[in-house]
Design a protein around this motif. Structure first.
Motif, PDB file in Angstrom:
ATOM      1  N   THR A   1     -27.714  38.298 -17.073  1.00  0.00           N
ATOM      2  CA  THR A   1     -29.273  38.272 -17.285  1.00  0.00           C
ATOM      3  C   THR A   1     -29.969  39.539 -17.720  1.00  0.00           C
ATOM      4  O   THR A   1     -30.528  39.692 -18.513  1.00  0.00           O
ATOM      5  CB  THR A   1     -29.713  37.816 -16.111  1.00  0.00           C
TER       6      THR A   1
ATOM      7  N   LEU B   1     -29.384  40.711 -21.212  1.00  0.00           N
ATOM      8  CA  LEU B   1     -30.513  40.464 -22.191  1.00  0.00           C
ATOM      9  C   LEU B   1     -31.757  40.629 -21.896  1.00  0.00           C
ATOM     10  O   LEU B   1     -32.627  41.082 -22.734  1.00  0.00           O
ATOM     11  CB  LEU B   1     -30.392  38.779 -22.296  1.00  0.00           C
ATOM     12  N   VAL B   2     -32.378  40.663 -20.648  1.00  0.00           N
ATOM     13  CA  VAL B   2     -33.585  41.062 -20.225  1.00  0.00           C
ATOM     14  C   VAL B   2     -33.980  42.399 -20.518  1.00  0.00           C
ATOM     15  O   VAL B   2     -34.903  43.041 -21.018  1.00  0.00           O
ATOM     16  CB  VAL B   2     -33.792  40.622 -18.606  1.00  0.00           C
TER      17      VAL B   2
ATOM     18  N   ARG C   1     -41.894  39.981 -25.376  1.00  0.00           N
ATOM     19  CA  ARG C   1     -42.491  39.395 -24.050  1.00  0.00           C
ATOM     20  C   ARG C   1     -43.822  38.813 -24.325  1.00  0.00           C
ATOM     21  O   ARG C   1     -44.466  39.019 -23.659  1.00  0.00           O
ATOM     22  CB  ARG C   1     -42.664  40.633 -23.048  1.00  0.00           C
TER      23      ARG C   1
ATOM     24  N   GLU D   1     -40.727  33.550 -18.950  1.00  0.00           N
ATOM     25  CA  GLU D   1     -39.733  34.475 -19.393  1.00  0.00           C
ATOM     26  C   GLU D   1     -38.178  33.667 -19.027  1.00  0.00           C
ATOM     27  O   GLU D   1     -37.424  33.773 -20.087  1.00  0.00           O
ATOM     28  CB  GLU D   1     -39.699  35.769 -19.071  1.00  0.00           C
TER      29      GLU D   1
ATOM     30  N   HIS E   1     -37.493  30.877 -21.282  1.00  0.00           N
ATOM     31  CA  HIS E   1     -37.122  31.489 -22.785  1.00  0.00           C
ATOM     32  C   HIS E   1     -35.743  32.177 -22.776  1.00  0.00           C
ATOM     33  O   HIS E   1     -35.028  31.762 -23.702  1.00  0.00           O
ATOM     34  CB  HIS E   1     -38.422  32.564 -23.150  1.00  0.00           C
ATOM     35  N   THR E   2     -35.374  33.006 -22.023  1.00  0.00           N
ATOM     36  CA  THR E   2     -34.307  33.566 -21.782  1.00  0.00           C
ATOM     37  C   THR E   2     -33.108  32.512 -21.690  1.00  0.00           C
ATOM     38  O   THR E   2     -31.997  32.918 -22.178  1.00  0.00           O
ATOM     39  CB  THR E   2     -34.294  34.528 -20.539  1.00  0.00           C
TER      40      THR E   2
ATOM     41  N   LEU F   1     -32.327  31.145 -24.989  1.00  0.00           N
ATOM     42  CA  LEU F   1     -31.705  32.181 -25.765  1.00  0.00           C
ATOM     43  C   LEU F   1     -30.257  32.272 -25.435  1.00  0.00           C
ATOM     44  O   LEU F   1     -29.361  32.292 -26.364  1.00  0.00           O
ATOM     45  CB  LEU F   1     -32.271  33.484 -25.569  1.00  0.00           C
TER      46      LEU F   1
ATOM     47  N   ARG G   1     -28.311  39.778 -30.747  1.00  0.00           N
ATOM     48  CA  ARG G   1     -29.786  39.240 -30.119  1.00  0.00           C
ATOM     49  C   ARG G   1     -30.225  40.536 -29.474  1.00  0.00           C
ATOM     50  O   ARG G   1     -29.811  41.308 -28.979  1.00  0.00           O
ATOM     51  CB  ARG G   1     -29.250  38.296 -28.866  1.00  0.00           C
ATOM     52  N   ARG G   2     -31.777  40.613 -30.210  1.00  0.00           N
ATOM     53  CA  ARG G   2     -32.471  41.791 -29.566  1.00  0.00           C
ATOM     54  C   ARG G   2     -31.628  43.207 -29.901  1.00  0.00           C
ATOM     55  O   ARG G   2     -31.690  44.111 -29.294  1.00  0.00           O
ATOM     56  CB  ARG G   2     -32.731  41.692 -28.271  1.00  0.00           C
TER      57      ARG G   2
END
Length: 317
Positions: free
Chosen positions: A24, A27-28, A34, A62, A65-66, A69, A81-82
């Motif tokens: 987590t 990704l966060v 956001r 969030e 959403h995460t 993803l 990703r990102r």
């Protein structure tokens, strides 16, 4: 947002499974815009909310959403990703799927703490709609026979539904008048539609840094996004068999794609005006989102939400 980030950091912890915070956090901590939690915070304050539950709801949004993803990257076999390697690439598919499940569960724990059945209903419905949108995309992949209406249903499910819910629950937690709650839902929905169409356009003409994933991923996966739908429709109307054969090979059989096909696709999208047409559709949704804010008196937060809508389409500049 500092309070939201604190909630996220606290709630993603797990004493029993250290893999959960590892995946987590990867990704966060990568950041992202956001937008969804920001919508919840701004909507609540726009409606005069003075409590703290909107922070929990923003973290909830969030987490949902995460989770999506993490699951999407497994389904799409994505590598970035990102701007960072995906969790499934760094760990494995099993970890991504199970940690995504954990975040969904965490999101429901958070939303129930607010004590509102309506909030629970809105976010639960959004979660189901997201799954439906992803399955619809999966079932229509690899086919040129996708209608624009089907595409719009798909992106409403996979993207716009959570934008709508994120905005709506802000008004609900503030006990705003129903007209304002529905205006916030409409704002979020139309913003989400614009957001996804812009992403689809950027897949053919953006940069990896701006898109947050590798440019051309949708094309390589054979996804029928709005620019391609428009280009295929133009080819059919013009009786352009060469163009139809190109799209059929690349979309219906992506494994048959050749070097230079992405560039050829981009050329055809530009020549048919498909990218411009898709951009116009995104701007129409943005205008509708801003128009929904007419329910609210002029104030800085209203201006900020209108600016968010403008930001979404500004990514095309």
């Amino acid at each position: 947002m500092e309070a939201v980030n604190h909630q996220i950091a606290t709630r993603m912890a797990s004493e029993n499974a250290p893999r959960i915070p590892e995946v987590t956090r990867h990704l966060v901590d990568a950041g992202g815009k956001r937008l969804r939690p920001i919508l919840t915070l701004a909507a609540a304050r726009l409606c005069g909310y003075a409590g703290e539950d909107h922070v929990k709801l923003a973290a909830t949004v969030e987490f949902i959403h995460t989770a999506t993803l993490l699951h999407d990257d497994v389904v799409d076999e994505s590598a970035q990703r990102r701007g960072r390697p995906t969790a499934n690439l760094l760990w494995d598919n099993k970890s991504s799927v199970l940690v995504g499940d954990y975040l969904f569960a965490r999101s429901f724990q958070l939303m129930t703490e607010c004590g509102s059945m309506r909030v629970l209903e809105i976010l639960a419905d959004a979660s189901a709609t997201i799954a439906e949108g992803e399955v619809l995309q999966l079932s229509t992949g690899g086919s040129l026979d996708v209608e624009v209406d089907t595409y719009l249903k798909m992106i409403h499910g996979k993207t716009a539904a959570l934008f709508a819910a994120a905005s709506e629950v802000g008004g609900v937690i503030a006990a705003a008048p129903e007209a304002q709650v529905q205006a916030l839902r409409a704002y979020g929905r139309d913003l989400g539609m614009a957001f996804q169409i812009v992403d689809d356009v950027l897949d053919y003409g953006g940069s990896s840094a701006r898109l947050g994933k590798t440019v051309g991923d949708d094309f390589r996966e054979g996804k029928m996004t709005l620019p391609v739908l428009i280009a295929v429709a133009e080819a059919r109307a013009a009786g352009d068999e060469a163009a139809l054969a190109f799209w059929k090979r690349c979309i219906e059989r992506p494994s048959k794609q050749q070097e230079g096909d992405l560039e050829e696709a981009l050329r055809r999208l530009r020549e048919t005006g498909a990218l411009d047409a898709a951009t116009t559709r995104a701007r129409d949704y943005t205008a509708a989102a801003v128009g929904a804010l007419d329910q609210f008196p002029d104030m800085p937060l209203k201006t900020a939400l209108a600016d968010v809508a403008e930001f979404v389409v500004s990514r095309l500049s």
